[in-house]
Design an enzyme around this catalytic site. Structure first.
Site, PDB file in Angstrom:
ATOM      1  N   ASP A  58      40.980 -12.874 -34.775  1.00  0.00           N
ATOM      2  CA  ASP A  58      40.021 -13.515 -35.690  1.00  0.00           C
ATOM      3  C   ASP A  58      39.186 -12.278 -36.050  1.00  0.00           C
ATOM      4  O   ASP A  58      38.958 -11.274 -35.499  1.00  0.00           O
ATOM      5  CB  ASP A  58      39.303 -14.433 -34.959  1.00  0.00           C
ATOM      6  CG  ASP A  58      38.493 -15.434 -35.939  1.00  0.00           C
ATOM      7  OD1 ASP A  58      38.612 -16.377 -36.380  1.00  0.00           O
ATOM      8  OD2 ASP A  58      37.276 -14.774 -36.568  1.00  0.00           O
TER       9      ASP A  58
ATOM     10  N   ASP B 294      24.740 -21.167 -37.792  1.00  0.00           N
ATOM     11  CA  ASP B 294      26.127 -21.145 -38.461  1.00  0.00           C
ATOM     12  C   ASP B 294      27.061 -22.183 -37.757  1.00  0.00           C
ATOM     13  O   ASP B 294      28.302 -21.953 -37.711  1.00  0.00           O
ATOM     14  CB  ASP B 294      26.468 -19.770 -38.428  1.00  0.00           C
ATOM     15  CG  ASP B 294      25.649 -18.876 -38.710  1.00  0.00           C
ATOM     16  OD1 ASP B 294      25.021 -18.079 -37.701  1.00  0.00           O
ATOM     17  OD2 ASP B 294      25.024 -18.758 -40.081  1.00  0.00           O
TER      18      ASP B 294
ATOM     19  N   HIS C  78      36.031 -12.259 -36.949  1.00  0.00           N
ATOM     20  CA  HIS C  78      34.696 -12.104 -36.238  1.00  0.00           C
ATOM     21  C   HIS C  78      34.920 -11.911 -34.823  1.00  0.00           C
ATOM     22  O   HIS C  78      35.839 -12.278 -34.016  1.00  0.00           O
ATOM     23  CB  HIS C  78      34.310 -13.769 -36.368  1.00  0.00           C
ATOM     24  CG  HIS C  78      33.940 -13.956 -37.864  1.00  0.00           C
ATOM     25  ND1 HIS C  78      34.994 -14.919 -38.447  1.00  0.00           N
ATOM     26  CD2 HIS C  78      32.955 -13.806 -38.891  1.00  0.00           C
ATOM     27  CE1 HIS C  78      34.645 -14.900 -39.836  1.00  0.00           C
ATOM     28  NE2 HIS C  78      33.430 -14.312 -40.125  1.00  0.00           N
TER      29      HIS C  78
ATOM     30  N   HIS D 221      33.059 -18.686 -30.851  1.00  0.00           N
ATOM     31  CA  HIS D 221      31.567 -18.074 -30.797  1.00  0.00           C
ATOM     32  C   HIS D 221      30.960 -19.055 -30.072  1.00  0.00           C
ATOM     33  O   HIS D 221      29.826 -18.620 -29.808  1.00  0.00           O
ATOM     34  CB  HIS D 221      31.270 -18.160 -32.326  1.00  0.00           C
ATOM     35  CG  HIS D 221      31.950 -17.494 -33.377  1.00  0.00           C
ATOM     36  ND1 HIS D 221      32.139 -16.027 -33.247  1.00  0.00           N
ATOM     37  CD2 HIS D 221      32.685 -17.784 -34.378  1.00  0.00           C
ATOM     38  CE1 HIS D 221      32.777 -15.663 -34.026  1.00  0.00           C
ATOM     39  NE2 HIS D 221      33.189 -16.536 -34.983  1.00  0.00           N
TER      40      HIS D 221
ATOM     41  N   ASP E 116      41.156 -15.337 -40.601  1.00  0.00           N
ATOM     42  CA  ASP E 116      40.235 -14.878 -41.431  1.00  0.00           C
ATOM     43  C   ASP E 116      40.459 -13.359 -41.483  1.00  0.00           C
ATOM     44  O   ASP E 116      39.804 -12.790 -42.243  1.00  0.00           O
ATOM     45  CB  ASP E 116      38.894 -15.462 -41.163  1.00  0.00           C
ATOM     46  CG  ASP E 116      38.598 -15.367 -39.795  1.00  0.00           C
ATOM     47  OD1 ASP E 116      37.562 -16.053 -39.342  1.00  0.00           O
ATOM     48  OD2 ASP E 116      39.403 -14.776 -38.902  1.00  0.00           O
TER      49      ASP E 116
ATOM     50  N   ASP F  61      25.431 -26.954 -47.306  1.00  0.00           N
ATOM     51  CA  ASP F  61      25.110 -25.582 -46.592  1.00  0.00           C
ATOM     52  C   ASP F  61      26.085 -24.595 -46.715  1.00  0.00           C
ATOM     53  O   ASP F  61      27.479 -24.635 -46.261  1.00  0.00           O
ATOM     54  CB  ASP F  61      25.125 -25.900 -44.744  1.00  0.00           C
ATOM     55  CG  ASP F  61      25.058 -24.738 -44.102  1.00  0.00           C
ATOM     56  OD1 ASP F  61      24.779 -24.797 -42.756  1.00  0.00           O
ATOM     57  OD2 ASP F  61      25.242 -23.507 -44.566  1.00  0.00           O
TER      58      ASP F  61
HETATM   59  N1  SS9 Z   1      25.396 -15.080 -43.227  1.00  0.00           N
HETATM   60  C1  SS9 Z   1      25.902 -15.916 -42.015  1.00  0.00           C
HETATM   61  C2  SS9 Z   1      27.420 -15.961 -41.973  1.00  0.00           C
HETATM   62  C3  SS9 Z   1      27.991 -16.762 -40.983  1.00  0.00           C
HETATM   63  N2  SS9 Z   1      29.599 -16.833 -41.157  1.00  0.00           N
HETATM   64  C4  SS9 Z   1      29.852 -17.488 -39.827  1.00  0.00           C
HETATM   65  C5  SS9 Z   1      31.216 -17.593 -39.687  1.00  0.00           C
HETATM   66  C6  SS9 Z   1      31.937 -18.227 -38.296  1.00  0.00           C
HETATM   67  C7  SS9 Z   1      33.454 -18.128 -38.459  1.00  0.00           C
HETATM   68  C8  SS9 Z   1      34.290 -18.400 -37.372  1.00  0.00           C
HETATM   69  S1  SS9 Z   1      35.695 -17.965 -37.134  1.00  0.00           S
HETATM   70 ZN    ZN Z   2      36.430 -16.036 -37.626  1.00  0.00          ZN
END
Ligand code: SS9
Ligand code: ZN
Length: 679
Positions: free
Chosen positions: A174, A94, A176, A137, A267, A22
């Site tokens: 973070d 995800d 995101h 998330h 990140d 994945d």
């Molecule tokens: N194209 C989909 C990218 C999904 N990326 C998920 C990142 C989750 C980060 C958690 S901190």
């Molecule tokens: Zn993140």
């Protein structure tokens, strides 16, 4: 005051991984925890922490933020074989499941709750939970973005329920958007959620409209959700600090939480495959420091993302080292925020103007020009200094890198942050008792006759007695030991603050000295004329003389005792100036008759220690011994007392602030809060 930093980690949380192909999930690997913990051990930081064992969260605790049906569904995953796990995973986005991930997810929540218990009961002052799977998330009935249970959301509910926390601040640095946390506290005014996140006008994951700056919370929770979207990659140290100074910190101080969580995702650091930002690991030392005087220092950092194993490990160490109270690193050359960041800062400030009195002077929200939303801001000119180009250069850099794809992004390893053997030295008249933990300063040897003569000639009238000469000599000796990093900080009770400040600014070997002048007395002209000294003078006098670039009077109608006014000046003007100036020494001079509430003076003394590797020298008037104890407490690393919720600063002060900011920001771009063309 409580000291001690908890570290909560258990290698059991490394015992799950992706079992199939994945490309989205492959970056979330057990090595993230392993390299972080190993770096803490190797650097000696782990041994300095209080090690707290993890535990499994109970069902009841998990149900604080999740539905029963979701919990029941996740409970079945340990018994699934591969195909069933893959099918189960397909229900969510995800994220991946593994036979052991439910166990690890319970440990991640349990670790976070252990941290909360130890901080809220005062066994430690602050701490970090190194956990996976991350949490921010995940939603009431959904796993998402590598997250299974929302560690921090559960912990915030838990702190309210079991520790009577009234106001909880969650800072999500973070890269995101922690939409799961936002949803959980959407209408809850007791939890203030702040998040910055890569957004790129909704084109970046999780591609949500509600991640934009105009999602402010709903119902009673309106105003208690603060989103700062990054609409470009390459954001750097100046952008991050500008958001703290001009958005997060003023609101956080007005909110006055009794507990602070950090959704500590790394990140957002340079080198990360998800974030594509430029901020270096040492910036997390400053971000942590700037949060440590909220909630009487009760800060719980909980690991979220971070997928570059090198910058992750370095950033975790920078964060923990600051929680432990070590001196802050020297910030990399700071410029102003880039144009795109300024647009985001401006948007967040103007949309929250009506909820937070500290933002009342923020310019009104701009009428929504239909094109402005998807207009990609023009690459700004090089006008904002090296860092200020972050959005521009890094963006161009980014495109270049993307073309080459394989090029490895490199950055300098953070410098070692060495704490001097002696933390706080006090120069006190013999009659004044030296507070516990501090050392009464005495120089290795006294002044020779030549030295005496020179000091007398330069600074004293003939009449002055020998004791004054000795005092001056001792001051320069104390300064000397600080500048050799043998002492971190100090305090001196002096007969004449002005003369002492004049002596110290001229005797300092630092190329740049920041002098914070608190009170009504005039700053000696010799200091104002001294190009290497930046003077920030907080007082109640009307701005009278034409300010030079290096003499900045900040007038407060109600004077230095005005808590809201002083905090506004400290957060929105003094600290950005100080970080940009990057002094080698900070002098904090308290003029006689300066009436100020203890907590406010403590906040100032603590926050300034983020500059100049913590070399702060406080000057107090000899016959005013009252502040000695509370000042020494802060110099020793104790958190400042919480100020309680702040009221609105005086409207006339607000006006003079804005005029001052507008006039200074050309010379000091970190003061900017709006993009150029919008001024
Ligand atoms: N194209 C989909 C990218 C999904 N990326 C998920 C990142 C989750 C980060 C958690 S901190
Ligand atoms: Zn993140």
């Amino acid at each position: 005051m409580k000291m001690g930093t908890a570290l909560i980690y258990d290698e059991e949380m490394t015992k799950y991984k992706l079992l199939w192909v994945d490309p989205v999930c492959k970056i979330e690997v057990p090595e993230r925890l392993i390299v972080s913990y190993e770096a803490l051990v190797k650097s000696g930081l782990a041994d300095r922490c209080v090690s707290i064992p993890v535990r499994e969260a109970t069902d009841a605790e998990i149900l604080l933020a999740h539905s029963e049906e979701y919990l029941e569904a996740v409970k079945k995953t340990p018994f699934m074989h591969l195909e069933e796990l893959m099918t189960f995973t397909q229900k969510y986005g995800d994220v991946y499941f593994h036979p052991n991930i439910y166990h690890c997810a319970k440990l991640a929540v349990g670790a976070t709750l252990q941290l909360v218990d130890n901080v809220m009961t005062g066994k430690v002052r602050n701490g970090m939970a190194l956990v996976r799977p991350p949490g921010h998330h995940s939603q009431s009935s959904a796993a998402n973005g590598f997250c299974v249970f929302n560690n921090v959301a559960i912990a915030a509910q838990y702190a309210k329920k079991h520790h009577k926390a009234k106001r909880v601040l969650i800072v999500d640095w973070d890269v995101h958007h922690g939409q799961g946390v936002q949803y959980c506290f959407e209408d809850d005014p007791s939890v203030l959620y702040f998040s910055w996140h890569r957004y790129e006008h909704q084109s970046f994951w999780p591609n949500l409209k509600e991640s934009d700056f105009d999602s402010v919370g709903s119902g009673k929770g309106a105003g208690f959700n603060v989103n700062v979207p990054w609409n470009k990659v390459g954001m750097g140290n100046s952008d991050y600090l500008a958001v703290f100074f001009h958005v997060l910190l003023p609101v956080a101080y007005e909110f006055s939480p009794d507990l602070v969580f950090i959704c500590a995702g790394f990140d957002s650091a340079i080198g990360d495959p998800e974030g594509h930002m430029s901020a270096t690991p040492d910036i997390f030392a400053h971000l942590t420091h700037l949060l440590m005087n909220l909630a009487d220092g009760k800060v719980c950092a909980v690991l979220e993302g971070g997928y570059n194993l090198t910058s992750l490990a370095q950033s975790v160490c920078q964060t923990v080292q600051t929680l432990l109270g070590d001196p802050a690193p020297r910030p990399a050359q700071l410029g102003g925020a880039c144009e795109s960041a300024l647009e985001s800062i401006h948007s967040a400030r103007s949309i929250h103007k009506k909820y937070w009195s500290c933002l009342q002077h923020a310019a009104a929200p701009f009428p929504e020009e239909p094109s402005s939303k998807n207009r990609r801001p023009a690459q700004q000119g090089g006008s904002q200094g090296p860092e200020g180009d972050a959005g521009g250069d890094a963006q161009r850099e980014e495109e270049k890198v993307e073309e080459k794809e394989e090029e490895e992004i490199v950055w300098p390893e953070p410098l070692r942050r060495v704490a001097p053997s002696l933390r706080s030295a006090l120069l006190l008249p013999d009659a004044v008792e030296c507070p516990d933990g501090c050392a009464r300063f005495s120089p290795a040897h006294g002044p020779g006759p030549l030295e005496r003569a020179r000091l007398r000639k330069s600074y004293l009238k003939e009449s002055e007695d020998e004791a004054s000469v000795t005092l001056l000599y001792n001051l320069t000796a104390l300064l000397g030991q600080m500048e050799k990093n043998e002492i971190r900080n100090g305090l001196a009770l002096v007969p004449d603050v002005s003369m002492a400040a004049t002596l110290l600014t001229s005797a300092s070997l630092s190329k740049r000295v920041l002098l914070v002048w608190m009170g009504e007395g005039p700053v000696p002209s010799q200091i104002i004329e001294d190009e290497k000294t930046l003077v920030v003078h907080i007082n109640s006098m009307e701005p009278h003389e034409a300010q030079s670039k290096y003499y900045i009077p900040i007038p407060l109608k109600k004077g230095c005792g005005d808590t809201a006014g002083v905090m506004q000046a400290v957060l929105g003007l003094l600290l950005p100036l100080g970080y940009q100036y990057e002094p080698g020494l900070v002098l904090l001079a308290r003029l006689p008759g300066y009436q100020v509430e203890g907590g406010l003076w403590q906040q100032l003394t603590c926050l300034l220690q983020g500059l100049a590797l913590g070399h702060t020298l406080v000057l107090l008037q000899e016959n005013e011994t009252a502040p000695v104890g509370i000042t020494a407490s802060c110099l020793l690393g104790n958190a400042a007392l919480s100020l309680g919720p702040l009221v609105a600063p005086g409207p006339e002060d607000v006006g003079s602030f804005e005029r001052l900011r507008l006039r200074l920001q050309t010379d000091w771009p970190l003061l900017q809060t709006t993009a150029p063309e919008k001024r």
